[in-house]
Design an enzyme around this catalytic site. Structure first.
Site, PDB file in Angstrom:
ATOM      1  N   GLU A 280     -15.756  46.316 -48.466  1.00  0.00           N
ATOM      2  CA  GLU A 280     -15.646  45.672 -47.146  1.00  0.00           C
ATOM      3  C   GLU A 280     -16.044  46.620 -46.026  1.00  0.00           C
ATOM      4  O   GLU A 280     -15.207  47.062 -45.238  1.00  0.00           O
ATOM      5  CB  GLU A 280     -14.195  45.255 -46.907  1.00  0.00           C
ATOM      6  N   PRO A 281     -17.310  46.954 -45.914  1.00  0.00           N
ATOM      7  CA  PRO A 281     -17.717  47.857 -44.833  1.00  0.00           C
ATOM      8  C   PRO A 281     -17.745  47.161 -43.481  1.00  0.00           C
ATOM      9  O   PRO A 281     -18.181  46.015 -43.378  1.00  0.00           O
ATOM     10  CB  PRO A 281     -19.134  48.267 -45.243  1.00  0.00           C
ATOM     11  N   TYR A 323      -7.713  57.642 -30.022  1.00  0.00           N
ATOM     12  CA  TYR A 323      -7.759  58.476 -31.240  1.00  0.00           C
ATOM     13  C   TYR A 323      -8.383  59.848 -31.013  1.00  0.00           C
ATOM     14  O   TYR A 323      -8.737  60.512 -31.984  1.00  0.00           O
ATOM     15  CB  TYR A 323      -8.629  57.811 -32.328  1.00  0.00           C
ATOM     16  N   CYS A 350      -8.468  53.243 -14.256  1.00  0.00           N
ATOM     17  CA  CYS A 350      -7.454  53.957 -13.506  1.00  0.00           C
ATOM     18  C   CYS A 350      -6.471  54.641 -14.437  1.00  0.00           C
ATOM     19  O   CYS A 350      -5.344  54.188 -14.612  1.00  0.00           O
ATOM     20  CB  CYS A 350      -6.740  52.971 -12.592  1.00  0.00           C
TER      21      CYS A 350
HETATM   22  N1  LLP Z   1     -10.965  46.281 -45.048  1.00  0.00           N
HETATM   23  C1  LLP Z   1      -9.714  46.436 -44.618  1.00  0.00           C
HETATM   24  C2  LLP Z   1      -8.612  45.846 -45.371  1.00  0.00           C
HETATM   25  C3  LLP Z   1      -9.444  47.153 -43.434  1.00  0.00           C
HETATM   26  O1  LLP Z   1      -8.197  47.317 -43.032  1.00  0.00           O
HETATM   27  C4  LLP Z   1     -10.532  47.717 -42.713  1.00  0.00           C
HETATM   28  C5  LLP Z   1     -10.300  48.443 -41.468  1.00  0.00           C
HETATM   29  C6  LLP Z   1     -11.829  47.516 -43.202  1.00  0.00           C
HETATM   30  C7  LLP Z   1     -12.015  46.801 -44.385  1.00  0.00           C
HETATM   31  C8  LLP Z   1     -13.039  48.051 -42.506  1.00  0.00           C
HETATM   32  O2  LLP Z   1     -13.031  49.429 -42.378  1.00  0.00           O
HETATM   33  P1  LLP Z   1     -14.341  50.192 -41.849  1.00  0.00           P
HETATM   34  O3  LLP Z   1     -15.391  50.063 -42.901  1.00  0.00           O
HETATM   35  O4  LLP Z   1     -14.749  49.550 -40.581  1.00  0.00           O
HETATM   36  O5  LLP Z   1     -13.859  51.590 -41.638  1.00  0.00           O
HETATM   37  N2  LLP Z   1      -9.813  50.788 -34.889  1.00  0.00           N
HETATM   38  C9  LLP Z   1     -10.055  51.917 -35.774  1.00  0.00           C
HETATM   39  C10 LLP Z   1     -10.397  51.465 -37.170  1.00  0.00           C
HETATM   40  C11 LLP Z   1      -9.359  50.565 -37.789  1.00  0.00           C
HETATM   41  C12 LLP Z   1      -9.765  50.099 -39.150  1.00  0.00           C
HETATM   42  C13 LLP Z   1      -8.803  49.096 -39.683  1.00  0.00           C
HETATM   43  N3  LLP Z   1      -9.147  48.560 -40.959  1.00  0.00           N
HETATM   44  C14 LLP Z   1     -11.148  52.778 -35.180  1.00  0.00           C
HETATM   45  O6  LLP Z   1     -11.632  52.457 -34.108  1.00  0.00           O
HETATM   46  O7  LLP Z   1     -11.516  53.792 -35.750  1.00  0.00           O
END
Ligand code: LLP
Length: 426
Positions: A280-281, A323, A350
């Site tokens: 799941e990218p 972060y 702000c």
């Molecule tokens: N699958 C599941 C179950 C997830 O919880 C996530 C991300 C993904 C796939 C996708 O992950 P990715 O490939 O995008 O890394 N807001 C944070 C990232 C939170 C990710 C939450 N889950 C940031 O801005 O770094």
């Protein structure tokens, strides 16, 4: 003076037509990432599926790209599900995640014919079974388990227990068995297997391989112990991208290939079988394709800093404030000029923490009216944007081969007022 081009279009031109802050996606790069994931993630032993994680960036246009690429869609809310529906996504290819889906959301998933619910806990399993019976609608489920690995960018820590709000700890086998039993007794809900997700922005393979190994052993053990048949396994997303020179991610296609082969090897070693493996990218599909363009406004010097202010900030990208995320940037209208000054790029929201790039090496000539570009801004920027200070969300444009199309228009003052009301309710 050279100006940066995105998708074959001069940034100055994009800013003239659309204004700033502006989020520009290089559409070809999105296509490349989908293709790399699909081509890398293949096996002769089992089916594979690439599922785009909508939370990284969601709108009808990106869902359309996912559909064209043959990818499934991971959604986590009724809102994302609704948008997917409006974009004409095949509901069967939807995976609905979340630790606290509401009854309305579960009903909506059933009514729309959503393919798979990724169950997070026992209460949800019971609720889904009850609702599926009421609605007389069939649905697949995966169960999210926590393999006890917390992966970070450059390391992973094995945690024996799990305090995560997501999923059930893999060690709680009896609980897992009971939950699977609840599901398999339903004539509407079909248990397909397990899901795990170990973290995000992970640039090495070890954490994923470890998770795969744990999950495959688990699948085998749980089959032997309880007769639970798992056909599908999702190992979630989390593949890292390059934000700054110090990030050395493995390209998505390679990562996908490594994981598919690791899964083949581990299945063989453990004499286990799987019908389908899923990833799941999110970030790795859209992150590097996105360029945030801002117009430089005022600048000022303090005793220790040279501030360059831009016309957006934490309202369109909260990641640095939230972060301490780091980004690289350029003065898009002064490409090729010597980068001879350290600037601090601050937004206009702000809040003192509204700093987009703490120390950016840029030309000293940077001045009001220039365009600043922040690279790799395509993931979790727009999707986490807010109206803080009543800033409108930026316009979003897809650029490709010298042409650009607006996919999300700029949020206006009127848009923000559309929720205002004054009605007596009680
Ligand atoms: N699958 C599941 C179950 C997830 O919880 C996530 C991300 C993904 C796939 C996708 O992950 P990715 O490939 O995008 O890394 N807001 C944070 C990232 C939170 C990710 C939450 N889950 C940031 O801005 O770094």
């Amino acid at each position: 003076m050279a100006t940066l081009e995105i998708g074959g279009i001069d940034c100055r031109r994009l800013a003239e037509v659309s204004g700033t802050p502006l989020l520009v996606y290089d559409e070809a790069k999105i296509e490349e990432q989908f293709a790399a994931a699909r081509e890398g993630f293949q096996s002769e032993q089992f089916e594979t599926e690439v599922v785009y994680a909508a939370k990284a960036f969601s709108c009808k246009a990106i869902f359309e790209k996912a559909r064209q690429a043959g990818a499934g869609l991971d959604v986590v809310s009724g809102g994302e599900l609704y948008c997917a529906r409006q974009a004409g996504v095949d509901m069967k290819k939807i995976y609905f995640h979340g630790n606290n889906k509401s009854e309305d959301e579960l009903r909506m998933a059933l009514e729309l014919g959503c393919g798979t619910i990724v169950l997070d806990n026992r209460m949800e399993a019971e609720r889904l079974v009850q609702l599926a019976e009421e609605e007389a609608k069939g649905i697949n489920v995966l169960l999210r388990v926590n393999p006890g690995i917390e992966a970070h960018t450059h390391e992973y820590i094995q945690t024996s227990g799990s305090d995560s709000k997501f999923g059930i700890s893999i060690r709680k086998r009896d609980e897992i068995q009971e939950l699977v039993k609840i599901v398999t007794e339903s004539k509407y809900v079909t248990f397909k297997g397990f899901h795990s997700h170990i973290g995000s922005q992970i640039t090495e393979t070890e954490g994923f391989e470890k998770a795969l190994e744990i999950m495959i052993r688990f699948i085998k053990e749980i089959k032997e112990a309880y007769g639970i048949q798992s056909d599908w396994l999702s190992i979630g997303g989390g593949f890292g991208i390059k934000y700054t020179a110090s990030d050395k991610p493995i390209p998505l296609g390679e990562m996908a290939q490594i994981l598919a082969s690791a899964c083949e090897r581990l299945l063989e070693e453990n004499s286990a079988e799987l019908k389908k493996l899923l990833i799941e990218p999110g970030r790795s599909i859209v992150g590097e394709a996105g360029y945030a363009l801002y117009t430089v406004g005022f600048s000022k010097d303090t005793d220790t800093k040279h501030f360059l202010f831009v016309d957006g900030g934490m309202s369109d990208n909260i990641r640095p404030a939230l972060y301490q995320a780091e980004y690289s940037c350029d003065i898009a209208t002064r490409m090729g000029e010597p980068k001879d000054k350290t600037w601090c790029i601050a937004g206009k929201n702000c809040e003192s923490g509204d700093i987009l790039v703490r120390e950016a090496q840029l030309p000293k000539t940077a001045a009001e009216g220039d365009l600043l570009v922040i690279y790799s801004a395509g993931a979790y920027g727009y999707s986490m944007a807010s109206n803080y200070n009543r800033a409108g969300r930026p316009e979003v444009v897809f650029a490709k081969g010298g042409k650009a199309r607006r996919v999300l228009r700029r949020e206006t003052y009127e848009d923000q007022l559309r929720l205002e009301t004054d009605e007596s309710i009680i």
